[in-house]
Design a protein around this motif. Sequence first.
Motif, PDB file in Angstrom:
ATOM      1  N   ILE A 124       0.855  -1.206   0.000  1.00 51.26           N
ATOM      2  CA  ILE A 124       0.000   0.000   0.000  1.00 51.26           C
ATOM      3  C   ILE A 124       0.881   1.243   0.000  1.00 51.26           C
ATOM      4  CG2 ILE A 124      -1.710   1.361   1.289  1.00 51.26           C
ATOM      5  CD1 ILE A 124      -2.731  -1.231   2.525  1.00 51.26           C
ATOM      6  N   ARG A 125       1.918   1.205   0.837  1.00 52.58           N
ATOM      7  CA  ARG A 125       2.785   2.370   0.992  1.00 52.58           C
ATOM      8  C   ARG A 125       3.536   2.665  -0.315  1.00 52.58           C
ATOM      9  NH1 ARG A 125       4.692   1.409   6.225  1.00 52.58           N
ATOM     10  NH2 ARG A 125       3.086   2.755   7.095  1.00 52.58           N
ATOM     11  N   THR A 126       4.110   1.641  -0.899  1.00 51.87           N
ATOM     12  CA  THR A 126       4.865   1.827  -2.146  1.00 51.87           C
ATOM     13  C   THR A 126       3.973   2.398  -3.233  1.00 51.87           C
ATOM     14  OG1 THR A 126       6.149  -0.103  -1.574  1.00 51.87           O
ATOM     15  CG2 THR A 126       6.299   0.631  -3.854  1.00 51.87           C
ATOM     16  N   MET A 127       2.789   1.806  -3.409  1.00 49.74           N
ATOM     17  CA  MET A 127       1.943   2.212  -4.516  1.00 49.74           C
ATOM     18  C   MET A 127       1.172   3.497  -4.219  1.00 49.74           C
ATOM     19  SD  MET A 127       2.832   0.517  -6.856  1.00 49.74           S
ATOM     20  CE  MET A 127       3.255  -0.917  -7.729  1.00 49.74           C
ATOM     21  N   GLY A 128       1.058   3.862  -2.934  1.00 51.76           N
ATOM     22  CA  GLY A 128       0.332   5.070  -2.551  1.00 51.76           C
ATOM     23  C   GLY A 128       1.152   6.326  -2.813  1.00 51.76           C
ATOM     24  N   ASP A 129       2.458   6.178  -2.856  1.00 45.14           N
ATOM     25  CA  ASP A 129       3.327   7.293  -3.196  1.00 45.14           C
ATOM     26  C   ASP A 129       3.506   7.228  -4.700  1.00 45.14           C
ATOM     27  OD1 ASP A 129       6.223   8.798  -1.916  1.00 45.14           O
ATOM     28  OD2 ASP A 129       5.914   8.428  -4.036  1.00 45.14           O
ATOM     29  N   LYS A 130       2.975   8.235  -5.403  1.00 49.14           N
ATOM     30  CA  LYS A 130       2.890   8.102  -6.859  1.00 49.14           C
ATOM     31  C   LYS A 130       4.261   8.053  -7.539  1.00 49.14           C
ATOM     32  CE  LYS A 130      -1.534   9.632  -8.090  1.00 49.14           C
ATOM     33  NZ  LYS A 130      -2.188  10.629  -8.929  1.00 49.14           N
ATOM     34  N   ILE A 131       5.254   8.719  -6.953  1.00 49.67           N
ATOM     35  CA  ILE A 131       6.594   8.668  -7.545  1.00 49.67           C
ATOM     36  C   ILE A 131       7.188   7.269  -7.358  1.00 49.67           C
ATOM     37  CG2 ILE A 131       8.956   9.508  -7.284  1.00 49.67           C
ATOM     38  CD1 ILE A 131       7.775  12.259  -6.642  1.00 49.67           C
ATOM     39  N   GLU A 132       7.048   6.760  -6.137  1.00 48.42           N
ATOM     40  CA  GLU A 132       7.544   5.419  -5.821  1.00 48.42           C
ATOM     41  C   GLU A 132       6.819   4.392  -6.693  1.00 48.42           C
ATOM     42  OE1 GLU A 132      10.248   3.369  -4.373  1.00 48.42           O
ATOM     43  OE2 GLU A 132      10.186   5.501  -3.865  1.00 48.42           O
ATOM     44  N   ALA A 133       5.519   4.611  -6.889  1.00 45.75           N
ATOM     45  CA  ALA A 133       4.715   3.676  -7.699  1.00 45.75           C
ATOM     46  C   ALA A 133       5.220   3.652  -9.137  1.00 45.75           C
ATOM     47  CB  ALA A 133       3.240   4.083  -7.655  1.00 45.75           C
ATOM     48  N   LYS A 134       5.516   4.830  -9.671  1.00 44.15           N
ATOM     49  CA  LYS A 134       6.012   4.901 -11.051  1.00 44.15           C
ATOM     50  C   LYS A 134       7.359   4.204 -11.179  1.00 44.15           C
ATOM     51  CE  LYS A 134       5.609   8.403 -14.137  1.00 44.15           C
ATOM     52  NZ  LYS A 134       5.523   9.790 -14.673  1.00 44.15           N
ATOM     53  N   ARG A 135       8.198   4.422 -10.171  1.00 41.60           N
ATOM     54  CA  ARG A 135       9.525   3.797 -10.166  1.00 41.60           C
ATOM     55  C   ARG A 135       9.372   2.269 -10.145  1.00 41.60           C
ATOM     56  NH1 ARG A 135      11.998   6.881  -5.739  1.00 41.60           N
ATOM     57  NH2 ARG A 135      12.453   8.662  -7.047  1.00 41.60           N
ATOM     58  N   THR A 136       8.483   1.805  -9.264  1.00 44.41           N
ATOM     59  CA  THR A 136       8.265   0.363  -9.138  1.00 44.41           C
ATOM     60  C   THR A 136       7.705  -0.203 -10.428  1.00 44.41           C
ATOM     61  OG1 THR A 136       7.756   0.771  -6.821  1.00 44.41           O
ATOM     62  CG2 THR A 136       7.134  -1.382  -7.674  1.00 44.41           C
ATOM     63  N   ALA A 137       6.723   0.512 -11.005  1.00 42.07           N
ATOM     64  CA  ALA A 137       6.097   0.028 -12.237  1.00 42.07           C
ATOM     65  C   ALA A 137       7.158  -0.111 -13.336  1.00 42.07           C
ATOM     66  CB  ALA A 137       5.000   0.994 -12.671  1.00 42.07           C
ATOM     67  N   LYS A 138       7.988   0.896 -13.439  1.00 43.89           N
ATOM     68  CA  LYS A 138       9.036   0.898 -14.461  1.00 43.89           C
ATOM     69  C   LYS A 138       9.965  -0.310 -14.269  1.00 43.89           C
ATOM     70  CE  LYS A 138      11.679   4.696 -16.470  1.00 43.89           C
ATOM     71  NZ  LYS A 138      12.141   6.057 -16.221  1.00 43.89           N
ATOM     72  N   ALA A 139      10.349  -0.511 -13.002  1.00 43.35           N
ATOM     73  CA  ALA A 139      11.247  -1.629 -12.694  1.00 43.35           C
ATOM     74  C   ALA A 139      10.590  -2.970 -13.000  1.00 43.35           C
ATOM     75  CB  ALA A 139      11.661  -1.560 -11.231  1.00 43.35           C
ATOM     76  N   LEU A 140       9.255  -3.025 -12.907  1.00 43.67           N
ATOM     77  CA  LEU A 140       8.534  -4.276 -13.172  1.00 43.67           C
ATOM     78  C   LEU A 140       8.208  -4.430 -14.658  1.00 43.67           C
ATOM     79  CD1 LEU A 140       6.077  -4.251 -10.115  1.00 43.67           C
ATOM     80  CD2 LEU A 140       7.889  -5.915 -10.495  1.00 43.67           C
ATOM     81  N   GLY A 141       8.695  -3.482 -15.479  1.00 46.22           N
ATOM     82  CA  GLY A 141       8.493  -3.615 -16.920  1.00 46.22           C
ATOM     83  C   GLY A 141       7.174  -3.061 -17.417  1.00 46.22           C
ATOM     84  N   ILE A 142       6.554  -2.153 -16.621  1.00 44.67           N
ATOM     85  CA  ILE A 142       5.300  -1.529 -17.043  1.00 44.67           C
ATOM     86  C   ILE A 142       5.619  -0.136 -17.606  1.00 44.67           C
ATOM     87  CG2 ILE A 142       3.064  -0.664 -16.213  1.00 44.67           C
ATOM     88  CD1 ILE A 142       3.135  -2.833 -14.054  1.00 44.67           C
ATOM     89  N   PRO A 143       5.137   0.194 -18.824  1.00 40.94           N
ATOM     90  CA  PRO A 143       5.459   1.502 -19.409  1.00 40.94           C
ATOM     91  C   PRO A 143       4.819   2.656 -18.641  1.00 40.94           C
ATOM     92  CG  PRO A 143       3.842   0.312 -20.760  1.00 40.94           C
ATOM     93  CD  PRO A 143       4.292  -0.639 -19.704  1.00 40.94           C
TER      94      PRO A 143
END
Length: 448
Positions: free
Chosen positions: A110-129
Amino acid sequence: MFDKILIANRGEIALRVLRACRELGIQTVAVHSTADADAMHVKLADESVCIGPPAAKDSYLNIAAIVAACEITGAEAVHPGYGFLSENAKFAEILTEHSIKFIGPSAENIRTMGDKIEAKRTAKALGIPVVPGSEGGVSNLEDAKRVGKDIGYPVIIKATAGGGGRGMKVANNESELELAVSTAQSEAKAAFGNGEVYIEKYLQKPRHIEVQVLGDGQGSAVHLGERDCSLQRRHQKVWEEAHSPALNPEQRDAIGNRVAKAMANMSYEGVGTIEFLYEDGEFYFIEMNTRLQVEHPVTEMITGLDLVQEQIRVASGNKLNYKQSDIQFSGHAIECRINAENWQTFVPSPGKVDAVHFPGGLGVRIDSALYSGYRIPPYYDSLIGKLIVFGKTRTECLMRLRRSLSEFVIEGVDTTIPLFQRLLGEEDIINGHYDIHWLEKFLARTAQ
Ligand code: ADP
């Protein structure tokens, strides 16, 4: 499986969760503010506890009162619904400390994805454009200008802690940047207590397409297709449909499988939504919601799955007992959000509902806590119900929607029903040709 669940919410979603619990043979505890003593979710629950005065911060957001209500009633788990505490990592942690199960993902997710910058970083690392933009937050005008030069104008300034479409500002060129950044910062500070903002390329004619996922927290996750939520005003959704009129099955599978794989890698537990903007055949991640969404019923209609029951099952420790290939899509579904407000000015219209008549018949679903004589309190969101219709094809769905709206009666307060009746007279809506700016333009046209 749990014996008793406390529902930490109100309105139609509290009722929605209550229905799922009852079908699973689980006892329910409703919580309510003093303003909601007569609410439908309180009337229908097995037990209810008053948790405070009308203001949400003193009742539906009052963690101590909710934990106490669990202890008094012996509830083993809490379903947070959407809004309120549903994406509050601290709440999830406190429940865990009290040996109460939070129905949703881990506090960490929840914490990772609730912070929109952190979420974008995570998404990118997981291969999501993702949408091109600043690497992290921007704290000063110089930084902002550098990003603007890099990605090109127009740009949108967004709050890191954002939600509900607030704290966003568009700058069409460098000279508009200073005001846009400072306004976004102060709006974000006022709304979320955190003034951090970031910058993204402002897409001019995207659709909002989101992918529904379900994970068991034990390494398995599936996607349940997408929803098109492009019809928005002030960045808030008013009409959602599944599938998106813009995607073909290959595109759906490609983005869905990518997202499901990412969620499996995160050991994501429960339902979640990955939101994208979609333009010229490309997907750009904007954010993830780590909870049930208002618009989840359209997905239920085309998959036949009860998402709330699935949430409860995985929260009680069950693994997913199906694979992606077992998920079958059929037909088309549309949801209209019925708000108690003037459909043109959006001025809220709380007060006494003199009469209610819901449409019915094949393929028509109403999720609403409204009843004749109910007094809509002025303290909360203006959503008073959702009309969801299903058809074998989009055309059948639209015909059924038109028919259902003509039967719908809510007397005593203004509602958004007339807006949907008008939308059905628009060729672009009938053809599915709309982007996220379409509705604002339509409203500006009708206001003249
Ligand atoms: P919130 O969390 O406040 O809902 P989102 O990031 O989900 O914010 O964005 C909400 C809406 O704002 C989107 O559905 C879209 O209409 C608009 N929006 C967000 N980012 C962009 C962008 N980069 N370009 C154009 N529109 C955007």
